[in-house]
Every structure is written in C-alpha cells, then in structure tokens.
Design a protein around this motif. Structure first.
Motif, mmCIF file in Angstrom:
data_model
loop_
_atom_site.group_PDB
_atom_site.id
_atom_site.type_symbol
_atom_site.label_atom_id
_atom_site.label_comp_id
_atom_site.label_asym_id
_atom_site.label_seq_id
_atom_site.Cartn_x
_atom_site.Cartn_y
_atom_site.Cartn_z
ATOM 1 N N ASP A 182 6.300 -3.515 26.780
ATOM 2 C CA ASP A 182 6.499 -3.414 28.131
ATOM 3 C C ASP A 182 6.580 -2.340 29.521
ATOM 4 N N ASP A 183 7.100 -1.197 27.846
ATOM 5 C CA ASP A 183 7.691 0.407 28.936
ATOM 6 C C ASP A 183 5.731 1.222 28.752
ATOM 7 N N GLY A 184 5.034 0.630 28.232
ATOM 8 C CA GLY A 184 3.841 1.901 28.333
ATOM 9 C C GLY A 184 3.150 1.532 27.801
ATOM 10 N N ARG A 185 4.179 1.661 26.410
ATOM 11 C CA ARG A 185 3.286 2.490 25.334
ATOM 12 C C ARG A 185 2.290 1.516 24.556
ATOM 13 N N LYS A 186 1.120 2.227 24.417
ATOM 14 C CA LYS A 186 0.009 1.579 24.106
ATOM 15 C C LYS A 186 -0.130 0.452 22.320
ATOM 16 N N GLY A 187 -0.585 -0.397 22.657
ATOM 17 C CA GLY A 187 -0.446 -1.233 21.444
ATOM 18 C C GLY A 187 -0.653 -0.400 19.832
ATOM 19 N N ALA A 188 -0.660 -0.956 19.026
ATOM 20 C CA ALA A 188 -1.449 -0.297 17.441
ATOM 21 C C ALA A 188 -2.054 -1.600 16.534
ATOM 22 N N GLN A 189 -2.652 -1.179 15.557
ATOM 23 C CA GLN A 189 -3.617 -1.566 14.484
ATOM 24 C C GLN A 189 -3.511 -0.828 13.840
ATOM 25 N N ILE A 190 -2.870 -1.006 12.325
ATOM 26 C CA ILE A 190 -3.143 -0.400 10.971
ATOM 27 C C ILE A 190 -4.318 -1.280 10.348
ATOM 28 N N ASP A 191 -4.488 -1.125 9.812
ATOM 29 C CA ASP A 191 -6.597 -1.697 8.818
ATOM 30 C C ASP A 191 -5.816 -2.654 7.267
ATOM 31 N N MET A 192 -4.620 -1.611 6.846
ATOM 32 C CA MET A 192 -4.008 -1.823 5.712
ATOM 33 C C MET A 192 -2.725 -0.569 5.498
ATOM 34 N N LEU A 193 -1.407 -1.762 5.227
ATOM 35 C CA LEU A 193 -0.109 -1.063 5.301
ATOM 36 C C LEU A 193 -0.132 -1.495 3.684
ATOM 37 N N ILE A 194 0.672 -0.882 3.160
ATOM 38 C CA ILE A 194 1.388 -1.464 1.649
ATOM 39 C C ILE A 194 2.138 -0.796 1.635
ATOM 40 N N ASP A 195 3.184 -1.771 1.532
ATOM 41 C CA ASP A 195 4.331 -2.210 2.057
ATOM 42 C C ASP A 195 5.037 -2.050 0.646
ATOM 43 N N ARG A 196 5.930 -1.090 -0.757
ATOM 44 C CA ARG A 196 6.281 -0.570 -1.803
ATOM 45 C C ARG A 196 7.815 -0.874 -2.419
ATOM 46 N N ALA A 197 7.851 -1.313 -3.202
ATOM 47 C CA ALA A 197 9.061 -1.636 -3.666
ATOM 48 C C ALA A 197 10.464 -0.275 -3.652
ATOM 49 N N ASP A 198 9.045 0.614 -4.061
ATOM 50 C CA ASP A 198 9.443 1.735 -3.999
ATOM 51 C C ASP A 198 10.282 2.951 -2.716
ATOM 52 N N ASN A 199 10.341 2.127 -1.570
ATOM 53 C CA ASN A 199 11.118 2.661 -0.565
ATOM 54 C C ASN A 199 9.501 3.668 0.162
ATOM 55 N N LEU A 200 8.606 3.054 0.086
ATOM 56 C CA LEU A 200 7.497 3.629 1.191
ATOM 57 C C LEU A 200 6.740 3.005 0.986
ATOM 58 N N VAL A 201 5.965 3.447 2.560
ATOM 59 C CA VAL A 201 4.686 2.284 2.867
ATOM 60 C C VAL A 201 3.788 3.040 2.631
ATOM 61 N N ASN A 202 2.565 3.080 2.514
ATOM 62 C CA ASN A 202 1.243 4.021 2.802
ATOM 63 C C ASN A 202 -0.063 2.922 4.486
ATOM 64 N N ILE A 203 0.197 4.135 4.907
ATOM 65 C CA ILE A 203 -0.151 3.196 6.298
ATOM 66 C C ILE A 203 -2.096 3.530 5.902
ATOM 67 N N CYS A 204 -2.411 2.703 5.963
ATOM 68 C CA CYS A 204 -4.857 3.288 5.735
ATOM 69 C C CYS A 204 -4.798 3.476 6.664
ATOM 70 N N GLU A 205 -5.916 4.051 6.630
ATOM 71 C CA GLU A 205 -6.727 3.921 8.121
ATOM 72 C C GLU A 205 -7.753 4.275 7.118
ATOM 73 N N MET A 206 -9.131 2.760 7.300
ATOM 74 C CA MET A 206 -10.015 2.639 6.583
ATOM 75 C C MET A 206 -11.340 3.417 7.633
ATOM 76 N N LYS A 207 -12.519 4.398 7.778
ATOM 77 C CA LYS A 207 -13.021 5.123 7.923
ATOM 78 C C LYS A 207 -14.301 5.012 7.726
ATOM 79 N N PHE A 208 -15.495 4.616 7.806
ATOM 80 C CA PHE A 208 -16.546 4.395 7.604
ATOM 81 C C PHE A 208 -17.517 5.585 7.709
ATOM 82 N N SER A 209 -18.100 6.324 6.939
ATOM 83 C CA SER A 209 -18.783 7.610 7.430
ATOM 84 C C SER A 209 -20.059 7.409 6.305
#
Length: 143
Positions: free
Chosen positions: A54-81
């Motif tokens: 509502d405050d104008g920030r654009k949306g976001a789409q994350i290809d893959m999130l790996i939510d880990r029990a060791d207190n870390l999150v991997n935000i994975c971006e897949m790029k085909f090239s």
C-alpha cells in the motif's frame, strides 16, 4: 507482423526454458542442499511471493527459499543461461529488494544468504560479489 511473431516466439521459448530450469531445480533439492553443504540440516523449501504494498513498494517473487533449522534462509534465484551468468546492478538490487520484502513481510529474524542457481555458474564480473553462494547445473546432477 512476421518479425513481431518471431520475437514473441523467441521470448516465449526463453521464458519456457527458465520455467523448466526452475522446475528442474525443485526436483533436485537434495543436490542443492549438498552443494550448499547443508544436507544434514532440517529445511523447509518453497517459493514465495508478495504483491505491491500500500505504501508503493513493488512486489517480490522468490524462486526458491530454503528455510534452515540452523538459523539461516537461502534466497535462491534461478537463472537460465547457456554461458556463465553475469550479475548486473539490477540483478543485485532486485535480490536485495526480495530479501528486504521477505524479512519485512514475514518478520523473519534469521540471517539471509543470497544464492544463485545457474547452468554454467556466475561470471566473476559485475556484481558477482553480492552473491553468497553459486550452484551450477553440474551440482544438480551429482549423486
């Protein structure tokens, strides 16, 4: 008309290649975890998206999130090239935006690691140093 149709077909083909690559990655989560060195860590893996705020920030789409029990999150971006992928300023800004929106929307208190999954790796040029982990298609097909 022919040129427009030809460009549209090429765009659709590239878009389909990207979607197929994303699906391939989801079928090889075990190998991605091995490449990250976290095969023994309990994880939840999913895609995530949020629309514009509502405050104008654009949306976001994350290809893959790996939510880990060791207190870390991997935000994975897949790029085909077909070649090494060069991370641009726009790519880096987009990944940081995705991380910020994810943290803001979910209240996540874990550390975030930006991860790219590509066919041939990332080139050591441009904004490559913004990426914490790089996984290649070769990693996906290891036992």
């Amino acid at each position: 008309m022919y040129l427009c149709t030809q460009n549209r077909i090429a765009y659709d083909y590239r878009q389909r290649q990207s979607l197929v690559f994303e699906r391939l990655c989801f079928q090889h989560i075990r190998q991605i975890k091995m490449a990250l060195g976290i095969s023994g860590v309990v994880t939840n893996v999913f895609a995530w998206r949020v629309g514009p705020s509502d405050d104008g920030r654009k949306g976001a789409q994350i290809d893959m999130l790996i939510d880990r029990a060791d207190n870390l999150v991997n935000i994975c971006e897949m790029k085909f090239s077909h070649n090494e992928y060069t991370v641009t300023k726009d790519d880096a800004d987009n990944l940081h935006h995705k991380a910020e929106r994810f943290i803001a929307e979910t209240g996540c208190k874990k550390s975030v690691s930006l991860t790219m999954v590509t066919v041939s790796g990332i080139a050591h040029a441009g904004y490559w140093s913004e990426i914490h982990n790089s996984i290649t298609s070769e990693d996906l097909f290891k036992a």
